[in-house]
Design a protein around this motif. Sequence first.
Motif, short mmCIF file in Angstrom:
data_model
loop_
_atom_site.label_atom_id
_atom_site.label_comp_id
_atom_site.label_asym_id
_atom_site.label_seq_id
_atom_site.Cartn_x
_atom_site.Cartn_y
_atom_site.Cartn_z
N ASN A 97 3.82 35.51 65.84
CA ASN A 97 2.54 34.82 65.59
C ASN A 97 2.10 34.14 66.89
OD1 ASN A 97 2.56 34.86 62.37
ND2 ASN A 97 4.60 34.25 63.06
N PRO A 98 1.61 34.93 67.86
CA PRO A 98 1.32 34.37 69.19
C PRO A 98 0.28 33.25 69.19
CG PRO A 98 0.45 36.61 68.96
CD PRO A 98 1.34 36.37 67.79
N ASP A 99 -0.58 33.20 68.18
CA ASP A 99 -1.60 32.14 68.12
C ASP A 99 -1.21 30.99 67.20
OD1 ASP A 99 -3.26 33.47 69.87
OD2 ASP A 99 -4.30 34.58 68.29
N MET A 100 0.06 30.95 66.81
CA MET A 100 0.53 29.87 65.95
C MET A 100 0.88 28.67 66.82
SD MET A 100 3.54 29.96 63.06
CE MET A 100 3.76 28.62 61.89
N GLN A 101 -0.11 27.84 67.08
CA GLN A 101 0.07 26.74 68.02
C GLN A 101 1.19 25.77 67.63
OE1 GLN A 101 -2.90 23.50 68.50
NE2 GLN A 101 -3.19 24.34 70.57
N PRO A 102 1.31 25.37 66.33
CA PRO A 102 2.40 24.45 65.98
C PRO A 102 3.78 24.97 66.34
CG PRO A 102 0.79 24.56 64.21
CD PRO A 102 0.43 25.64 65.17
N ALA A 103 3.99 26.30 66.26
CA ALA A 103 5.29 26.86 66.61
C ALA A 103 5.55 26.70 68.10
CB ALA A 103 5.35 28.32 66.21
N ARG A 104 4.52 26.95 68.90
CA ARG A 104 4.69 26.82 70.36
C ARG A 104 4.92 25.35 70.75
NH1 ARG A 104 4.09 31.27 73.24
NH2 ARG A 104 3.00 33.08 72.36
N LEU A 105 4.19 24.45 70.10
CA LEU A 105 4.39 23.02 70.40
C LEU A 105 5.79 22.57 70.01
CD1 LEU A 105 0.93 21.61 69.26
CD2 LEU A 105 1.77 21.81 71.61
N ALA A 119 0.86 27.61 76.89
CA ALA A 119 0.47 28.66 75.94
C ALA A 119 -0.24 28.06 74.74
CB ALA A 119 1.71 29.44 75.49
N ALA A 120 0.22 26.88 74.28
CA ALA A 120 -0.43 26.20 73.17
C ALA A 120 -1.81 25.71 73.58
CB ALA A 120 0.42 25.04 72.69
N ALA A 121 -1.94 25.23 74.83
CA ALA A 121 -3.23 24.72 75.31
C ALA A 121 -4.27 25.83 75.36
CB ALA A 121 -3.05 24.09 76.68
N VAL A 122 -3.87 27.02 75.75
CA VAL A 122 -4.82 28.15 75.84
C VAL A 122 -5.38 28.51 74.47
CG1 VAL A 122 -4.99 30.61 76.41
CG2 VAL A 122 -3.78 29.06 77.95
N ILE A 123 -4.61 28.30 73.42
CA ILE A 123 -5.08 28.64 72.06
C ILE A 123 -6.26 27.77 71.68
CG2 ILE A 123 -4.42 28.66 69.62
CD1 ILE A 123 -1.52 29.24 70.58
N THR A 124 -6.24 26.49 72.06
CA THR A 124 -7.36 25.57 71.78
C THR A 124 -7.74 24.88 73.08
OG1 THR A 124 -5.78 23.85 71.15
CG2 THR A 124 -6.72 25.18 69.36
N PRO A 125 -8.47 25.60 73.97
CA PRO A 125 -8.74 25.06 75.31
C PRO A 125 -9.59 23.79 75.31
CG PRO A 125 -10.02 27.06 74.90
CD PRO A 125 -9.04 26.93 73.78
N ASN A 126 -10.34 23.55 74.24
CA ASN A 126 -11.17 22.34 74.19
C ASN A 126 -10.41 21.11 73.73
OD1 ASN A 126 -13.47 23.75 75.07
ND2 ASN A 126 -13.92 24.43 72.97
N GLY A 181 -4.82 17.66 74.14
CA GLY A 181 -3.45 17.25 73.85
C GLY A 181 -2.36 18.13 74.42
N PRO A 182 -2.36 19.45 74.12
CA PRO A 182 -1.28 20.30 74.63
C PRO A 182 -1.19 20.33 76.16
CG PRO A 182 -2.44 21.39 72.84
CD PRO A 182 -3.23 20.17 73.17
N LEU A 183 -2.35 20.37 76.84
CA LEU A 183 -2.32 20.36 78.30
C LEU A 183 -1.81 19.01 78.82
CD1 LEU A 183 -2.90 21.77 80.95
CD2 LEU A 183 -5.27 20.98 80.80
N GLN A 184 -2.15 17.96 78.11
CA GLN A 184 -1.67 16.62 78.50
C GLN A 184 -0.14 16.56 78.36
OE1 GLN A 184 -3.52 13.47 76.26
NE2 GLN A 184 -3.42 12.09 78.00
N HIS A 241 -6.07 29.53 84.66
CA HIS A 241 -6.50 29.50 83.26
C HIS A 241 -7.90 28.85 83.22
CE1 HIS A 241 -2.08 29.58 83.07
NE2 HIS A 241 -2.20 30.18 81.89
N PRO A 242 -8.93 29.60 83.56
CA PRO A 242 -10.29 29.01 83.67
C PRO A 242 -10.73 28.20 82.45
CG PRO A 242 -10.27 31.22 84.56
CD PRO A 242 -8.92 31.02 83.95
N PRO A 243 -10.40 28.62 81.20
CA PRO A 243 -10.83 27.79 80.06
C PRO A 243 -10.24 26.36 80.09
CG PRO A 243 -10.19 29.98 79.30
CD PRO A 243 -9.74 29.86 80.74
#
Length: 809
Positions: free
Chosen positions: A515-523, A544-551, A554-557, A583-585
Amino acid sequence: MSITVPKKKLPRLILLGSLMLPLLSACNNGPDTSEALPHLSRADTYAEQGQYRSAILEIRNAIQTEPDNVAHIARLAEMYLQVSANKQATDLLEPWLKDAPQVVALPLARAYVEQRKHLSAMETLALATPETDSKKLEAALIKAEALRLSSGPDEALAAFQDISNNNPANVEAITGVLQSQLQLRNSSAALAAANDWLASNETTPAILHLKGAAQYQLDDLESATATLTDAVTGLPTSDMFLPLRGEILTLLARVLTEQGKITEAQVYSRILAERTDSGSREQSEAAISAIRAGNFDEAKTILRDMRKIDPDNEQLALMLGTLTAGTGELKEGAELLSENLDPETSPTRFIRASTMAQIDLGKREEALATLDRAVKARSDDNDLLAMHGILALSMPGQEAAGVTSLSKAISNEPERTRLRVALARHYINSQQTDQALSQLRTAFTTQPADWASTAIYLSLLIDSGETREAEDVRDSLINGYGNQPQALLLAAIADGRMGNSDLAIIRLEQLAVDNPDMQPARLALANLYASVNSPDKAVEQFLAAAVITPNVIGPLQQATQTYGTIHNVEEVQQWLSTVADTHPPLAPNSSLLSALIDIQQGNLEQARTILEPMANEDNPIGYRAYGQLLAAEAVISAQAEDYSTALAKAAEAITIQPDSVSIALLPARILITQGKNAEALEALQAAAETHNNHVTILMAQADLQMNQQQNQPAIELYEQVVTAQPNNVVALNNLAWLLREQNNSRAIELAGRASKLAPNAPDILDTHGWVLHLGGDHEQAKVIIEKALALAPENAEIQTHLKTIKAAM
């Protein structure tokens, strides 16, 4: 319950009015002047002829001649009740209740019950002192109807039957019996009771209506048609379209339609349509269509236009209030809702809208008062109970009421796991772990696939050392829901927290692959890598989690913070620049985080260069970061003693981040630096009001007042803090110190709690020892003060206290 008028008899209004005539002289403390009598006499005549408008006009004329005669007010209210103008009757009588309950309580209670406000009806009825048999009967009928509205038809049926047995000719009593039986779907019993009554009493349209309703429930359409036709024929002529006529015609049209007699049904439908404001109906439909289409501005315009024509229409006001509050016009919406809402009768959706609007405006007490009343009136409405319970739990001193409401809602609907979770959260915050686990166990048993509640359950089990039970829950998730990614995620997180890191990592890595877009798993995987000292892998997963929701920043922080554990500030900022390129986004948030680091490092000019272009409300995260920059600049200005600039920047920062408590405290801190303590207290009070008495602000107020030796206000504030945060060590300690002489036993209790929470804090121990000494327990005081001195051997105050205690032994 409608008030009926038997044929060939004086209306009930006239009979009651004749009973009131002796009151005229009593209310005026003198003989009847007779100026009002001609008007009242004509009113009786008009009412007997069904000319209600003229009758109402004559009674108003009587009131004009004797405006202080409450008997005339009561008579007009009775006339309003005759024509079901119940709200007008209520508005007329309420101002007189305090001064003349013996005259207005009964008709006011009747008006309330006709509006289905059973709680107000019973409260008002308690003020009545019926002395005559007729008034006692009136009170009994009102009480029975209030019972039907509150407790349901079973209890009401018994009450109405008892009244009817003692007053076999009373129309209202048999009406209550029939309505209760129909509500219970006892159609045959209702039909038999109606026939028995009609056989012994004069035919009455109201009873024929209910008999027809019973026949309709029994699917005897032909008999229902005949009965309802007789009811229509038997209705007295009136200059007003009374509700009973509308109810009979509506049911008759429905029965005829189901018989296939469309033409006849249309005759009655047209009569009803002629009595309906088709223009208002069309406008209402247009407003609803606009709302469904998302055209909220158009809908608001239509509703506002309708209110100009019908300003007293509460439903219109509630609809407009809900719409305006929900589309950002909070103040207007809240005012419309609060002014027109009736907690006893307004639909739950309007109460919910009003509650949310009041909370958003910081009026939590008003919101809770509305819900209190609503719950008392509708004690089985689970949505109201849930709203009341959740709000009450969030307010200091109201927790018990919240627990009661939520417990009742859960009892009514055991499957509502989210209510159990809300109650469990309260128990967790109150350190009542067993009660919390009890609720969460039941929630898990009822709905194990409610992942949010199951996550809290697992977390609490692990936190409280219930490892065996946590393992059982984990295994049940894997065995029962092994094909559900959410179940595997919870199981892996539980394993990680219980020390099974290798197994957890294997599961989470597989989840991330499947599930590559499953952000909670990556976090979760990133956090686990960080906990086992694999920061590079953690950063990779956070990215990888930040890229899923670039806006979402939190994950990038989190990635930045983890990267910062093994790199210096310059390297972190260089890395953020690289992230923006690769990662431009993520580029906007990378720049934003770099600016925040600049603020922390004091590079405010560099931060301003990045943040100024973002300082607009269309970029919420950048706008808030700009607020942090202004706050930092305010502190720098204050340090440079440029207080006017500091206060201006603090004010601007508050405008940008009105919900930030730390920024809200800035003006007070700047003023304290200036030595302007009185102005600082005013600023803190303003901050407390806008932040719903946030504990941090209350603490700042209390600390400043304590330093200013304003002990009593400080005590009151610390008491509020301790109530909200029972484990706030500083508040416990300071409150104990302030109470050391005026309430020593309370001071000892508070200081004891503080020293248990901070057993190695010398100042806390010193307070505990000193209040014990003041209470006469010198031995225990000496032990505690000696420990404090061992922790802080150079502290002169502790040394002095120990000498004093030894001298007292």
